[in-house]
Write a protein that holds these residues in place. Structure first.
Motif, PDB file in Angstrom:
ATOM      1  N   TYR A  46      -4.933  -0.299   5.524  1.00  9.28           N
ATOM      2  CA  TYR A  46      -4.663  -1.673   5.958  1.00  9.28           C
ATOM      3  C   TYR A  46      -5.730  -2.160   6.929  1.00  9.28           C
ATOM      4  O   TYR A  46      -6.307  -3.241   6.739  1.00  9.28           O
ATOM      5  N   SER A  75       1.684   9.108   2.755  1.00 12.91           N
ATOM      6  CA  SER A  75       1.480   7.771   2.197  1.00 12.91           C
ATOM      7  C   SER A  75       1.465   6.713   3.283  1.00 12.91           C
ATOM      8  O   SER A  75       0.631   5.790   3.270  1.00 12.91           O
ATOM      9  N   LEU A  91       0.830  -1.204   0.000  1.00 17.82           N
ATOM     10  CA  LEU A  91       0.000   0.000   0.000  1.00 17.82           C
ATOM     11  C   LEU A  91       0.867   1.258   0.000  1.00 17.82           C
ATOM     12  O   LEU A  91       0.552   2.242  -0.683  1.00 17.82           O
ATOM     13  N   LEU A  92       1.947   1.218   0.758  1.00  9.60           N
ATOM     14  CA  LEU A  92       2.844   2.378   0.841  1.00  9.60           C
ATOM     15  C   LEU A  92       3.471   2.683  -0.516  1.00  9.60           C
ATOM     16  O   LEU A  92       3.549   3.854  -0.930  1.00  9.60           O
ATOM     17  N   SER A 150      -1.739   4.550   4.295  1.00 11.00           N
ATOM     18  CA  SER A 150      -1.529   3.104   4.161  1.00 11.00           C
ATOM     19  C   SER A 150      -1.975   2.362   5.412  1.00 11.00           C
ATOM     20  O   SER A 150      -2.589   1.289   5.327  1.00 11.00           O
TER      21      SER A 150
END
Length: 259
Positions: free
Chosen positions: A206, A198, A175-176, A202
């Protein structure tokens, strides 16, 4: 650089709450809905391409499909083989059409994402029309290949490594990387700010994904028949809210520049 005292933490929480306030007011609803719609169409086009590519693999080769069909439909062998042969004769044309549709809708999705960021945050990087039709689709394709490679490696390593910590770190890292690449390409901000926002979004995504998966499993378990229909609706809601969280991150950039 990332050291935070009490006042800094208080300021960051205040900025986050202000950005979430805009979400609750519904300011991101239109763009999140448009992104959800475009993304669903892109996913459908990509599934068509994957189905065509799968037909070239040994598992779904023409000979294997025919042999299985003969075993399942022994009384209608000729009709089944004729239908399968028509599909395989026209799959080149169909794959080309699927690729063109996926390309067109991918460009449309990228443009809508650019417009959404421009609405949420005025100071974004100016991109030419050629970047939407040439460079960005190529980067998207390369990123898709890398994503598939990362997901495949994650699935293999998950079989051998302890699950809980690795799952958290792998999902968070993926995700990052996605958010950092998107924010960095579209938004005018320093690398440190981009990394911070970010990482923050993220973490939210999550735990939001974990909640979505648990609800989806429970929904299907309670009633498999209604769960299949309801799971798709839950998926749309999850996708819609995920895009809203991404736009919240863009709003945080605006407030961090003001303060």
């Amino acid at each position: 650089m990332f050291y935070m005292n009490y006042q800094t933490i208080k300021q960051e929480v205040y900025i986050l709450l202000r950005a979430v306030y805009h979400l609750l007011k519904g300011e991101f609803s239109y763009h999140a809905g448009a992104l959800t719609y475009n993304f669903i169409i892109v996913i459908g086009s990509l599934f068509s391409i994957l189905s065509i590519l799968a037909s070239y693999t040994p598992f779904l080769s023409y000979e294997r499909i025919v042999s299985i069909a003969v075993q399942i439909f022994p009384q209608h062998t000729n009709e089944v083989i004729l239908t399968i042969s028509r599909f395989y004769k026209g799959k080149t044309t169909f794959s080309l059409l699927s690729f063109l549709l996926a390309y067109f809708f991918s460009v449309s999705f990228i443009k809508n994402l650019y417009k959404a960021f421009a609405y949420v945050k005025c100071d974004i990087k100016q991109r030419s029309e050629i970047s939407f039709w040439v460079f960005l689709p190529i980067l998207t394709f390369i990123f898709s290949l890398l994503s598939i490679a990362i997901i495949t490696a994650y699935a293999l390593l998950k079989f051998f490594i302890v699950k809980i910590p690795f799952t958290f770190l792998a999902n968070l890292l993926f995700l990052l990387i996605v958010l950092f690449a998107v924010y960095k390409y579209f938004i005018n901000a320093s690398t440190a700010k981009t990394f911070y926002v970010s990482l923050l979004i993220s973490i939210f995504l999550y735990f939001f994904n974990k909640l979505f998966v648990s609800l989806l499993v429970k929904f299907v378990t309670l009633n498999p028949l209604y769960g299949l229909v309801g799971s798709f609706l839950i998926f749309l809601v999850w996708l819609y809210l995920s895009f809203q969280l991404v736009l919240v991150g863009a709003k945080i950039f605006t407030y961090k520049e003001r303060d």
